[in-house]
Write a protein that holds these residues in place. Structure first.
Motif, short mmCIF file in Angstrom:
data_model
loop_
_atom_site.label_atom_id
_atom_site.label_comp_id
_atom_site.label_asym_id
_atom_site.label_seq_id
_atom_site.Cartn_x
_atom_site.Cartn_y
_atom_site.Cartn_z
N LEU A 5 -9.92 2.80 2.90
CA LEU A 5 -10.77 3.91 2.45
C LEU A 5 -12.17 3.82 3.03
O LEU A 5 -12.84 4.84 3.16
CB LEU A 5 -10.83 3.93 0.92
CG LEU A 5 -9.49 4.17 0.23
CD1 LEU A 5 -9.64 4.03 -1.28
CD2 LEU A 5 -8.90 5.52 0.60
N ASP A 6 -12.62 2.64 3.37
CA ASP A 6 -13.96 2.45 3.92
C ASP A 6 -13.95 2.79 5.41
O ASP A 6 -13.25 2.15 6.18
CB ASP A 6 -14.40 1.00 3.71
CG ASP A 6 -15.77 0.71 4.29
OD1 ASP A 6 -16.47 1.65 4.70
OD2 ASP A 6 -16.13 -0.48 4.33
N GLY A 11 -17.26 -2.13 7.73
CA GLY A 11 -16.22 -2.28 6.71
C GLY A 11 -15.26 -3.42 7.01
O GLY A 11 -15.39 -4.13 8.02
N PHE A 12 -14.30 -3.59 6.14
CA PHE A 12 -13.36 -4.71 6.25
C PHE A 12 -12.58 -4.69 7.56
O PHE A 12 -12.48 -5.71 8.25
CB PHE A 12 -12.38 -4.72 5.07
CG PHE A 12 -11.29 -5.74 5.23
CD1 PHE A 12 -11.57 -7.08 4.99
CD2 PHE A 12 -10.02 -5.39 5.64
CE1 PHE A 12 -10.58 -8.05 5.16
CE2 PHE A 12 -9.03 -6.35 5.80
CZ PHE A 12 -9.32 -7.68 5.57
N LYS A 34 -6.61 2.67 11.35
CA LYS A 34 -6.55 2.04 10.03
C LYS A 34 -5.13 1.67 9.61
O LYS A 34 -4.89 0.58 9.09
CB LYS A 34 -7.19 2.94 8.98
CG LYS A 34 -8.67 3.07 9.12
CD LYS A 34 -9.20 3.95 8.02
CE LYS A 34 -10.69 4.09 8.11
NZ LYS A 34 -11.22 4.84 6.97
N ALA A 35 -4.18 2.57 9.81
CA ALA A 35 -2.80 2.27 9.41
C ALA A 35 -2.26 1.08 10.20
O ALA A 35 -1.50 0.27 9.67
CB ALA A 35 -1.89 3.48 9.58
N ASN A 39 -0.72 -2.40 8.56
CA ASN A 39 0.56 -2.96 8.96
C ASN A 39 0.41 -4.35 9.58
O ASN A 39 1.26 -5.21 9.38
CB ASN A 39 1.27 -2.02 9.94
CG ASN A 39 1.90 -0.86 9.22
OD1 ASN A 39 2.71 -1.05 8.33
ND2 ASN A 39 1.50 0.35 9.57
N GLN A 40 -0.67 -4.56 10.32
CA GLN A 40 -0.90 -5.87 10.91
C GLN A 40 -1.00 -6.92 9.82
O GLN A 40 -0.44 -7.99 9.93
CB GLN A 40 -2.18 -5.84 11.76
CG GLN A 40 -2.52 -7.13 12.45
CD GLN A 40 -3.29 -8.10 11.57
OE1 GLN A 40 -4.12 -7.74 10.76
NE2 GLN A 40 -2.98 -9.36 11.71
#
Length: 111
Positions: A5-6, A11-12, A34-35, A39-40
């Motif tokens: 979300l960030d 961000g993370f 992001k996806a 998954n990683q």
């Protein structure tokens, strides 16, 4: 999931991606999607289920563990030194660490 979300540059996921590259991953192997990063962390390591502390407590309680036997830990800080030695630095920002002690009880269903 908060990292998903960030969308800030600090961000993370951007920090995690930089961290993985500092450990030898190539930028072309770590797209900034992001996806992909979810998954990683999740699927690429062979996981089948995502646990947060509440879900882990539920699963352990269902398996007969006493909730008082669950201790939240940090990277490399297990109460059992040889278990702490198994922690991998490459995963410490994406991993939840807990110690769970099996206790004996008079109830045979909780062994």
């Amino acid at each position: 999931m908060a990292g998903y979300l960030d969308d800030g540059a600090d961000g993370f996921f951007p920090r995690h991606r930089c961290r993985l590259m500092s450990l030898g991953a190539r930028p072309e192997d770590l797209p900034e999607r992001k996806a992909f990063m979810v998954n990683q962390i999740f699927q690429f390591h062979g996981h089948k289920w995502i646990y947060d502390l509440d879900e882990l407590r539920y699963a352990l309680g269902t398996a007969g563990f006493d909730p008082a036997a669950i201790s939240v830990r940090s990277f490399g800080r297990s109460a059992v030194p040889h278990l702490a030695a198994l922690d991998r630095a490459v995963r410490n920002d994406e991993t939840m660490y807990v110690d769970v002690r099996r206790t004996t009880t008079a109830d045979p269903q909780h062994r």
